[in-house]
Scaffold this motif. Structure first.
Motif, PDB file in Angstrom:
ATOM      1  N   VAL A 306      31.345  25.277   6.575  1.00 35.64           N
ATOM      2  CA  VAL A 306      32.332  26.353   6.613  1.00 35.64           C
ATOM      3  C   VAL A 306      33.143  26.245   7.903  1.00 35.64           C
ATOM      4  O   VAL A 306      32.622  25.860   8.952  1.00 35.64           O
ATOM      5  CB  VAL A 306      31.653  27.735   6.503  1.00 35.64           C
ATOM      6  CG1 VAL A 306      30.659  27.954   7.639  1.00 35.64           C
ATOM      7  CG2 VAL A 306      32.679  28.863   6.491  1.00 35.64           C
ATOM      8  N   THR A 307      34.429  26.553   7.803  1.00 27.37           N
ATOM      9  CA  THR A 307      35.282  26.667   8.976  1.00 27.37           C
ATOM     10  C   THR A 307      36.261  27.805   8.733  1.00 27.37           C
ATOM     11  O   THR A 307      36.244  28.443   7.692  1.00 27.37           O
ATOM     12  CB  THR A 307      36.011  25.341   9.278  1.00 27.37           C
ATOM     13  OG1 THR A 307      36.596  25.407  10.582  1.00 27.37           O
ATOM     14  CG2 THR A 307      37.103  25.041   8.269  1.00 27.37           C
ATOM     15  N   VAL A 316      35.198  27.278   2.713  1.00 30.56           N
ATOM     16  CA  VAL A 316      33.810  26.929   2.434  1.00 30.56           C
ATOM     17  C   VAL A 316      33.777  25.725   1.503  1.00 30.56           C
ATOM     18  O   VAL A 316      34.348  25.755   0.403  1.00 30.56           O
ATOM     19  CB  VAL A 316      33.042  28.103   1.795  1.00 30.56           C
ATOM     20  CG1 VAL A 316      31.568  27.751   1.640  1.00 30.56           C
ATOM     21  CG2 VAL A 316      33.209  29.373   2.635  1.00 30.56           C
ATOM     22  N   ALA A 317      33.120  24.648   1.929  1.00 29.82           N
ATOM     23  CA  ALA A 317      33.021  23.421   1.134  1.00 29.82           C
ATOM     24  C   ALA A 317      31.831  23.498   0.197  1.00 29.82           C
ATOM     25  O   ALA A 317      30.794  24.070   0.525  1.00 29.82           O
ATOM     26  CB  ALA A 317      32.885  22.214   2.062  1.00 29.82           C
ATOM     27  N   GLU A 318      32.000  22.893  -0.982  1.00 25.26           N
ATOM     28  CA  GLU A 318      30.931  22.871  -1.973  1.00 25.26           C
ATOM     29  C   GLU A 318      30.152  21.555  -1.930  1.00 25.26           C
ATOM     30  O   GLU A 318      30.739  20.477  -1.863  1.00 25.26           O
ATOM     31  CB  GLU A 318      31.499  23.055  -3.382  1.00 25.26           C
ATOM     32  CG  GLU A 318      32.010  24.453  -3.673  1.00 25.26           C
ATOM     33  CD  GLU A 318      32.399  24.623  -5.123  1.00 25.26           C
ATOM     34  OE1 GLU A 318      32.274  25.748  -5.636  1.00 25.26           O
ATOM     35  OE2 GLU A 318      32.810  23.624  -5.754  1.00 25.26           O
ATOM     36  N   ASP A 319      28.830  21.690  -1.998  1.00 25.18           N
ATOM     37  CA  ASP A 319      27.940  20.564  -2.258  1.00 25.18           C
ATOM     38  C   ASP A 319      27.639  20.629  -3.748  1.00 25.18           C
ATOM     39  O   ASP A 319      26.769  21.371  -4.194  1.00 25.18           O
ATOM     40  CB  ASP A 319      26.666  20.698  -1.433  1.00 25.18           C
ATOM     41  CG  ASP A 319      25.674  19.578  -1.711  1.00 25.18           C
ATOM     42  OD1 ASP A 319      25.913  18.773  -2.628  1.00 25.18           O
ATOM     43  OD2 ASP A 319      24.630  19.525  -1.016  1.00 25.18           O
ATOM     44  N   ILE A 325      36.900  23.077  -2.126  1.00 22.45           N
ATOM     45  CA  ILE A 325      36.879  23.906  -0.926  1.00 22.45           C
ATOM     46  C   ILE A 325      37.484  25.233  -1.347  1.00 22.45           C
ATOM     47  O   ILE A 325      38.606  25.276  -1.877  1.00 22.45           O
ATOM     48  CB  ILE A 325      37.664  23.288   0.232  1.00 22.45           C
ATOM     49  CG1 ILE A 325      36.990  22.002   0.712  1.00 22.45           C
ATOM     50  CG2 ILE A 325      37.785  24.283   1.388  1.00 22.45           C
ATOM     51  CD1 ILE A 325      37.723  21.298   1.844  1.00 22.45           C
ATOM     52  N   CYS A 326      36.720  26.304  -1.171  1.00 29.93           N
ATOM     53  CA  CYS A 326      37.177  27.627  -1.566  1.00 29.93           C
ATOM     54  C   CYS A 326      37.535  28.462  -0.347  1.00 29.93           C
ATOM     55  O   CYS A 326      36.935  28.296   0.727  1.00 29.93           O
ATOM     56  CB  CYS A 326      36.111  28.347  -2.380  1.00 29.93           C
ATOM     57  SG  CYS A 326      35.868  27.670  -4.036  1.00 29.93           S
ATOM     58  N   THR A 335      38.644  32.196  -3.762  1.00 33.06           N
ATOM     59  CA  THR A 335      39.483  31.435  -4.681  1.00 33.06           C
ATOM     60  C   THR A 335      39.478  29.968  -4.279  1.00 33.06           C
ATOM     61  O   THR A 335      39.352  29.648  -3.089  1.00 33.06           O
ATOM     62  CB  THR A 335      40.929  31.990  -4.654  1.00 33.06           C
ATOM     63  OG1 THR A 335      41.705  31.351  -5.658  1.00 33.06           O
ATOM     64  CG2 THR A 335      41.582  31.783  -3.301  1.00 33.06           C
ATOM     65  N   PRO A 336      39.585  29.033  -5.224  1.00 28.44           N
ATOM     66  CA  PRO A 336      39.652  27.615  -4.863  1.00 28.44           C
ATOM     67  C   PRO A 336      40.931  27.297  -4.081  1.00 28.44           C
ATOM     68  O   PRO A 336      42.012  27.760  -4.442  1.00 28.44           O
ATOM     69  CB  PRO A 336      39.642  26.896  -6.216  1.00 28.44           C
ATOM     70  CG  PRO A 336      39.082  27.882  -7.190  1.00 28.44           C
ATOM     71  CD  PRO A 336      39.539  29.221  -6.689  1.00 28.44           C
TER      72      PRO A 336
END
Length: 386
Positions: A306-307, A316-319, A325-326, A335-336
């Motif tokens: 997250v940044t 927030v990045a998804e694994d 990245i939302c 939201t994306p």
């Protein structure tokens, strides 16, 4: 929830830029975020790099694992993970961890004022599974080992000083770090299913060679008050750090961590939550929980790194998830912002803004191959809101 304001404006080359890339604008997060229309509109069709972006944004590939970084003679590392940007005169530097074991370490790419790559080099070698980390106000990169009894290494993004192991920050399965210059603390996440949230108080701010490691104590709920208690033995042996303090709050798989203006956010992958710790108020709560989105329509799953940006948006990045990245906006919409296509065997890592906030860097750790040797590091440029 207490409302709070954020200061405006990116500050390049100062200690303010060193812990977030910029200071935050007048905005407030008020409740666990729900899906809604984002500030940049819908995602467009995939570009030549397979990335869907809102109108006005473009992507480019900066580096690929196992290949020479264009414009340099340096071979980019495998499994790129956590990252951060640092001001460098009129240009900047992006650093990136390598989440392999053994080998690990971290590398850096240098850019000039126009964004052209002018160099790339190694800043940390021969460590283990360097996952995330965090930048400090004195312009160093904390690279964290995601292994049992792992260390934090303090590295020099500029490639001048040798990296230094920092055992005072504890030996555990480290994930991410975030610096708080107000309380002179470094916050640390732990990637265990029953992990804890920590802070390190250096004896002297700016020197991580000694200090006190403390663990977050709170009830079993998702909101309330909290306190800190010293960890008796940061060495973590024979008793792990997370099992030394009665009442230490458990978190299911600590991941990314980000600080701005009296607030620290961190993510937990086991329950797809973003936690918000209101440091001045001494309270904590949920900024996002996918189980609180009605109808199973949560846009953000697999929460990871997250940044934040100058506008007050969290990225927030998804694994896994949809390889997105939302955004979580200050008015509590999730939201994306972008989606990577054709890379379902990968995860998005290392989101970080250039010091002026105009470029976002991140990686797909395993790229199109699903292998650590297939990592790709990207840059997105566009009209990010100030």
């Amino acid at each position: 929830m207490e409302r709070r304001g954020f200061l405006r404006g990116a500050v390049i080359g100062t200690s303010a830029a060193a812990f977030g890339g910029s200071l935050w604008s007048g905005a407030a997060h008020a409740a666990p975020a729900q899906p809604g229309a984002g500030p940049y509109g819908a995602l467009g069709a995939a570009d030549a790099n397979g990335i869907q972006l809102p109108a006005g944004f473009t992507s480019r590939v900066i580096a690929r694992s196992g290949q020479t970084v264009p414009g340099t003679s340096y071979t980019w590392h495998n499994a790129p993970d956590g990252g951060a940007c640092f001001a460098d005169g009129t240009g900047w530097i992006y650093v990136s961890n390598s989440e392999i074991n053994p080998g690990g370490g971290a590398s850096a790419v240098r850019f000039n004022s126009s964004g052209a790559v002018t160099g790339a080099y190694r800043i940390l070698s021969n460590t283990r599974q360097n996952c995330a980390g965090g930048r400090t106000p004195w312009n160093t990169w904390l690279s964290c080992e995601e292994v049992s009894l792992g260390y934090v290494y303090e590295t020099d993004p500029y490639g001048v000083k040798a990296a230094v192991q920092r055992p005072a920050l504890g030996k555990f399965k480290h994930e991410a770090a975030a610096a708080d210059p107000v309380r002179r603390a470094i916050y640390l996440t732990e990637d265990e299913t029953d992990g804890c949230f920590y802070r390190f108080l250096p004896t002297t701010w700016g020197d991580l060679s000694s200090g006190t490691l403390q663990v977050f104590k709170a009830g079993t709920g998702t909101s309330g008050t909290f306190s800190w208690q010293n960890v008796p033995d940061p060495d973590g042996a024979p008793t792990t750090t997370r099992n030394q303090v009665s009442g230490a709050k458990r978190f299911n798989g600590g991941e990314g961590c980000y600080y701005a203006n009296d607030t620290v956010w961190f993510t937990t992958k086991g329950d797809n939550r973003v936690w918000q710790v209101n440091l001045a108020a001494g309270t904590y709560e949920l900024a996002y929980d996918d189980s609180l989105v009605p109808g199973g329509a949560a846009p953000l799953t697999g929460v990871d790194n997250v940044t934040g940006s100058a506008s007050g948006d969290l990225y927030v990045a998804e694994d896994g998830g949809n390889m997105e990245i939302c955004l979580i906006t200050p008015d509590d919409l999730v939201t994306p912002f972008l989606r990577i296509n054709g890379q379902s065997g990968s995860e998005i890592t290392g989101p970080a803004f250039s010091p002026d906030g105009s470029r976002l860097y991140f990686s797909s750790q395993r790229g199109t191959t699903g292998s650590s040797s297939g990592g790709i590091t990207y840059e997105v440029t566009g009209p990010f809101r100030a």
